[in-house]
Design an enzyme around this catalytic site. Structure first.
Site, PDB file in Angstrom:
ATOM      1  CG  ASP A   1      -6.389  -2.301  14.775  1.00  0.00           C
ATOM      2  OD1 ASP A   1      -5.972  -2.847  13.732  1.00  0.00           O
ATOM      3  OD2 ASP A   1      -5.723  -2.225  15.812  1.00  0.00           O
ATOM      4  N   GLY A  25       3.593   0.563  10.383  1.00  0.00           N
ATOM      5  CA  GLY A  25       2.240   0.910   9.948  1.00  0.00           C
ATOM      6  C   GLY A  25       1.301  -0.275  10.032  1.00  0.00           C
ATOM      7  CB  VAL A  26      -1.715  -1.098   8.053  1.00  0.00           C
ATOM      8  CG1 VAL A  26      -1.209  -1.245   6.635  1.00  0.00           C
ATOM      9  CG2 VAL A  26      -2.924  -1.976   8.278  1.00  0.00           C
ATOM     10  CG  ASP A  27       3.081  -5.351   6.188  1.00  0.00           C
ATOM     11  OD1 ASP A  27       2.121  -6.104   5.928  1.00  0.00           O
ATOM     12  OD2 ASP A  27       4.256  -5.637   5.923  1.00  0.00           O
ATOM     13  N   GLY A  31      -0.084   6.100   3.924  1.00  0.00           N
ATOM     14  CA  GLY A  31       0.680   6.328   5.155  1.00  0.00           C
ATOM     15  C   GLY A  31       2.104   6.727   4.804  1.00  0.00           C
ATOM     16  CB  VAL A  32       5.304   4.949   5.444  1.00  0.00           C
ATOM     17  CG1 VAL A  32       6.747   5.026   4.966  1.00  0.00           C
ATOM     18  CG2 VAL A  32       5.268   4.949   6.964  1.00  0.00           C
ATOM     19  CE1 TYR A  33       6.321   2.119   1.030  1.00  0.00           C
ATOM     20  CE2 TYR A  33       4.826   1.153  -0.560  1.00  0.00           C
ATOM     21  CZ  TYR A  33       5.963   1.065   0.218  1.00  0.00           C
ATOM     22  OH  TYR A  33       6.728  -0.078   0.180  1.00  0.00           O
TER      23      TYR A  33
HETATM   24  P1  ADP Z   1       1.831   2.532   3.137  1.00  0.00           P
HETATM   25  O1  ADP Z   1       3.280   2.199   3.324  1.00  0.00           O
HETATM   26  O2  ADP Z   1       1.181   1.742   2.008  1.00  0.00           O
HETATM   27  O3  ADP Z   1       1.580   3.993   3.030  1.00  0.00           O
HETATM   28  P2  ADP Z   1       1.046   2.494   5.967  1.00  0.00           P
HETATM   29  O4  ADP Z   1       0.928   1.294   6.823  1.00  0.00           O
HETATM   30  O5  ADP Z   1       2.167   3.445   6.263  1.00  0.00           O
HETATM   31  O6  ADP Z   1       1.106   1.951   4.449  1.00  0.00           O
HETATM   32  O7  ADP Z   1      -0.307   3.307   6.020  1.00  0.00           O
HETATM   33  C1  ADP Z   1      -1.473   3.003   5.300  1.00  0.00           C
HETATM   34  C2  ADP Z   1      -2.687   3.476   6.092  1.00  0.00           C
HETATM   35  O8  ADP Z   1      -3.001   2.498   7.079  1.00  0.00           O
HETATM   36  C3  ADP Z   1      -2.482   4.794   6.854  1.00  0.00           C
HETATM   37  O9  ADP Z   1      -3.629   5.615   6.658  1.00  0.00           O
HETATM   38  C4  ADP Z   1      -2.382   4.340   8.315  1.00  0.00           C
HETATM   39  O10 ADP Z   1      -2.869   5.329   9.209  1.00  0.00           O
HETATM   40  C5  ADP Z   1      -3.290   3.141   8.309  1.00  0.00           C
HETATM   41  N1  ADP Z   1      -3.123   2.171   9.402  1.00  0.00           N
HETATM   42  C6  ADP Z   1      -2.060   1.976  10.229  1.00  0.00           C
HETATM   43  N2  ADP Z   1      -2.319   0.983  11.107  1.00  0.00           N
HETATM   44  C7  ADP Z   1      -3.588   0.531  10.822  1.00  0.00           C
HETATM   45  C8  ADP Z   1      -4.450  -0.468  11.385  1.00  0.00           C
HETATM   46  N3  ADP Z   1      -4.051  -1.224  12.418  1.00  0.00           N
HETATM   47  N4  ADP Z   1      -5.673  -0.636  10.830  1.00  0.00           N
HETATM   48  C9  ADP Z   1      -6.077   0.120   9.780  1.00  0.00           C
HETATM   49  N5  ADP Z   1      -5.313   1.058   9.216  1.00  0.00           N
HETATM   50  C10 ADP Z   1      -4.088   1.279   9.726  1.00  0.00           C
END
Ligand code: ADP
Length: 186
Positions: free
Chosen positions: A21, A43-45, A130-132
């Site tokens: 994480d 997501g990660v943000d 991820g979502v993108y």
């Molecule tokens: P984007 O909108 O740029 O695609 P996302 O947040 O949807 O960004 O996803 C980007 C990547 O980060 C995905 O592979 C997702 O599984 C991963 N992710 C989500 N939460 C975390 C976290 N807490 N730490 C690390 N990676 C994460």
């Protein structure tokens, strides 16, 4: 069980892959995959904003936004990291919309802005994958190539550690395979 971390020496620096994480990483800067409005999201943000506390969104609002392919830096507030780099990757549109150059640029700008703040260690998620919708294997290749290129062409920068933090086992395996192909055995 998390997979074994992997590491590759690039000059005086190192690229690592771990499963985990990003908000728990004890590095100088963590990177979040932001949107161009820096408005926070899922997501990660979402995880980064939740862990950093509400001051992070205030700081983002003061900056106002960031174009796709670029990155801005704020404090880390309640995070273990001193800084957060907000990188804006492209939305995958099938591959013919300059996605590769924009994703590489998001990594390069993140590393540049971190080095401007004397960051020695930085942790990235899989931006755009991820979502993108960016395919994970291609996202991994772009991420690793852009980071290696930056470290090789900027040997005097402050950066000594670039860590990729993959959230699940599948993305870790995809990154590990791409790293073997791109960075060779170490
Ligand atoms: P984007 O909108 O740029 O695609 P996302 O947040 O949807 O960004 O996803 C980007 C990547 O980060 C995905 O592979 C997702 O599984 C991963 N992710 C989500 N939460 C975390 C976290 N807490 N730490 C690390 N990676 C994460």
């Amino acid at each position: 069980m998390a997979d074994e971390p992997k590491a590759y020496e690039i000059g005086h620096s190192r690229i690592e892959l771990v499963q985990g994480d990003i908000v728990e990483q004890k590095v100088d800067a963590i990177v979040t995959a932001a949107n161009s409005a820096l408005a926070g999201g899922g997501g990660v943000d979402g995880a980064v904003h939740w862990a950093a506390g509400p001051e992070l969104l205030d700081a983002c609002e003061r900056i106002g936004g960031c174009p796709t392919g670029s990155a801005v830096l704020t404090p880390g507030f309640d995070l273990p990291s001193k800084h957060v780099v907000h990188a804006v990757g492209p939305i995958w549109e099938g591959g013919d919309a300059n996605e590769e150059a924009l994703l590489a640029s998001a990594y390069r700008r993140s590393l540049q802005v971190a080095a401007e703040h004397d960051v020695r260690s930085i942790a990235f998620p899989a931006i755009s994958a991820g979502v993108y919708g960016y395919p994970m294997d291609e996202a991994a290749r772009v991420a690793l190539r852009a980071s290696e290129h930056y470290l090789r062409t900027n040997p005097g920068s402050s950066l000594r550690l670039v860590r990729f933090v993959l959230f699940d086992a599948r993305s870790f395996v995809v990154f590990a395979r791409a790293a073997e192909a791109e960075l060779g055995k170490a």
